[in-house]
Design an enzyme around this catalytic site. Structure first.
Site, PDB file in Angstrom:
ATOM      1  N   GLU A   1       0.863  -1.175   0.000  1.00 38.71           N
ATOM      2  CA  GLU A   1       0.000   0.000   0.000  1.00 38.71           C
ATOM      3  C   GLU A   1       0.903   1.230   0.000  1.00 38.71           C
ATOM      4  O   GLU A   1       1.734   1.402   0.893  1.00 38.71           O
ATOM      5  CB  GLU A   1      -0.921   0.021   1.223  1.00 38.71           C
ATOM      6  CG  GLU A   1      -2.109  -0.915   1.106  1.00 38.71           C
ATOM      7  CD  GLU A   1      -3.107  -0.759   2.230  1.00 38.71           C
ATOM      8  OE1 GLU A   1      -2.863   0.074   3.129  1.00 38.71           O
ATOM      9  OE2 GLU A   1      -4.120  -1.469   2.224  1.00 38.71           O
TER      10      GLU A   1
ATOM     11  N   ASP B   1      -5.658   9.809   9.233  1.00 43.15           N
ATOM     12  CA  ASP B   1      -4.333   9.369   9.670  1.00 43.15           C
ATOM     13  C   ASP B   1      -3.923  10.035  10.962  1.00 43.15           C
ATOM     14  O   ASP B   1      -4.226  11.206  11.209  1.00 43.15           O
ATOM     15  CB  ASP B   1      -3.297   9.674   8.585  1.00 43.15           C
ATOM     16  CG  ASP B   1      -3.572   8.904   7.313  1.00 43.15           C
ATOM     17  OD1 ASP B   1      -3.637   7.675   7.395  1.00 43.15           O
ATOM     18  OD2 ASP B   1      -3.735   9.525   6.250  1.00 43.15           O
TER      19      ASP B   1
ATOM     20  N   TYR C   1     -10.561  -3.539   3.490  1.00 37.77           N
ATOM     21  CA  TYR C   1      -9.682  -3.149   4.591  1.00 37.77           C
ATOM     22  C   TYR C   1     -10.550  -2.873   5.818  1.00 37.77           C
ATOM     23  O   TYR C   1     -11.325  -1.917   5.842  1.00 37.77           O
ATOM     24  CB  TYR C   1      -8.913  -1.892   4.176  1.00 37.77           C
ATOM     25  CG  TYR C   1      -7.826  -1.418   5.117  1.00 37.77           C
ATOM     26  CD1 TYR C   1      -7.975  -1.411   6.493  1.00 37.77           C
ATOM     27  CD2 TYR C   1      -6.626  -0.918   4.600  1.00 37.77           C
ATOM     28  CE1 TYR C   1      -6.988  -0.951   7.341  1.00 37.77           C
ATOM     29  CE2 TYR C   1      -5.620  -0.446   5.432  1.00 37.77           C
ATOM     30  CZ  TYR C   1      -5.817  -0.458   6.798  1.00 37.77           C
ATOM     31  OH  TYR C   1      -4.834   0.011   7.633  1.00 37.77           O
TER      32      TYR C   1
END
Length: 267
Positions: free
Chosen positions: A49, A60, A175
């Site tokens: 990734e 994030d 994911y």
């Protein structure tokens, strides 16, 4: 069959979980990104990734936010990321590469132009963090038409309706974000992850990878017992922050330890 699907099928036949490391393209500078990608493969990566730097990486944590900031100082754009993937492909035609980032750069380029350029560079899948399935009908259609796997995030709080929507659109793998919060969080409860995966697999037929909170070989080993894939990001980016000297070898060594631990989980 895409490279991602092929790798996942091969690993499933061997009763192994996929190891999916994440690094940010251009961090610490674009000149070393391709070297780091090859080091990840040497360490046992099954899929890479590659983060696309973005000025507002809201999903994030601080570690990967700083990685984006460092890359943006070198003016690493989406087009530059595609150039780096193309360079990687000069010596590696097999390892799948997934671009992970945000919708804005892709929309600015245009779905069709981006998809064509990504496939030409050697990209296999795209995960746009801030594009839920309800808003991804057009992009997923364009991506699939060009041979790109659209990959989606699921969280502990994702309602069943959205799980079903992801099941219809996603390909390659899904994911699963194992924790509430941002990347780099801690306190992963593997038993809780296993219970949630069992529910998700009632709706999703493709592999499910687990990320967020996996920081060492021991945690990766535990997750590998219940998940189709293990995603490690913030821990690797922390190695990048320690400096360029010996960086590629540090990543390779760390990942090889994780790979060994994961393989022992299913013996």
């Amino acid at each position: 069959m895409s490279r991602i699907q092929s790798v996942m099928q091969q690993l499933a036949a061997q009763n192994r979980s996929a190891l999916i490391p994440f690094i940010t393209a251009g961090d610490p500078n674009p000149e070393v990104t391709v070297e780091l990608m090859h080091a990840l493969v040497d360490g046992g990566a099954d899929v890479i990734e590659l983060g696309v730097p973005f000025s507002d990486p809201m999903a994030d944590g601080p570690v990967i936010q700083r990685a984006s900031e460092r890359a943006l100082l070198h003016k690493v754009s989406l087009r530059r990321v595609l150039e780096l993937v193309a360079q990687f492909r000069q010596n590696n035609a097999m390892t799948p590469v997934v671009l992970m980032g945000y919708a804005n750069p892709v929309e600015a380029m245009g779905y069709d132009l981006f998809a064509r350029a990504a496939v030409a560079a050697g990209v296999d899948g795209v995960l746009t963090v801030d594009m839920p399935p309800e808003e991804a009908l057009e992009s997923a259609k364009v991506f699939k038409a060009q041979g790109l796997d659209p990959i989606f995030l699921l969280a502990p709080t994702t309602p069943e309706s959205r799980v079903k929507a992801v099941a219809e659109l996603a390909s390659g793998y899904v994911y699963y974000v194992s924790l509430k919060g941002v990347t780099g969080s801690a306190n992963l409860d593997v038993a809780d992850v296993a219970a949630k995966l069992a529910i998700l697999k009632q709706f999703i037929s493709i592999p499910i990878g687990v990320g967020f909170g996996i920081r060492d070989a021991q945690t990766a080993q535990a997750v590998a017992q219940v998940a189709d894939a293990v995603v490690i990001g913030s821990r690797l980016v922390q190695e990048v922050e320690l400096g360029e000297v010996g960086l590629a070898e540090r990543l390779r060594t760390f990942l090889s330890e994780v790979r060994s631990a994961m393989d022992s989980a299913r013996r």
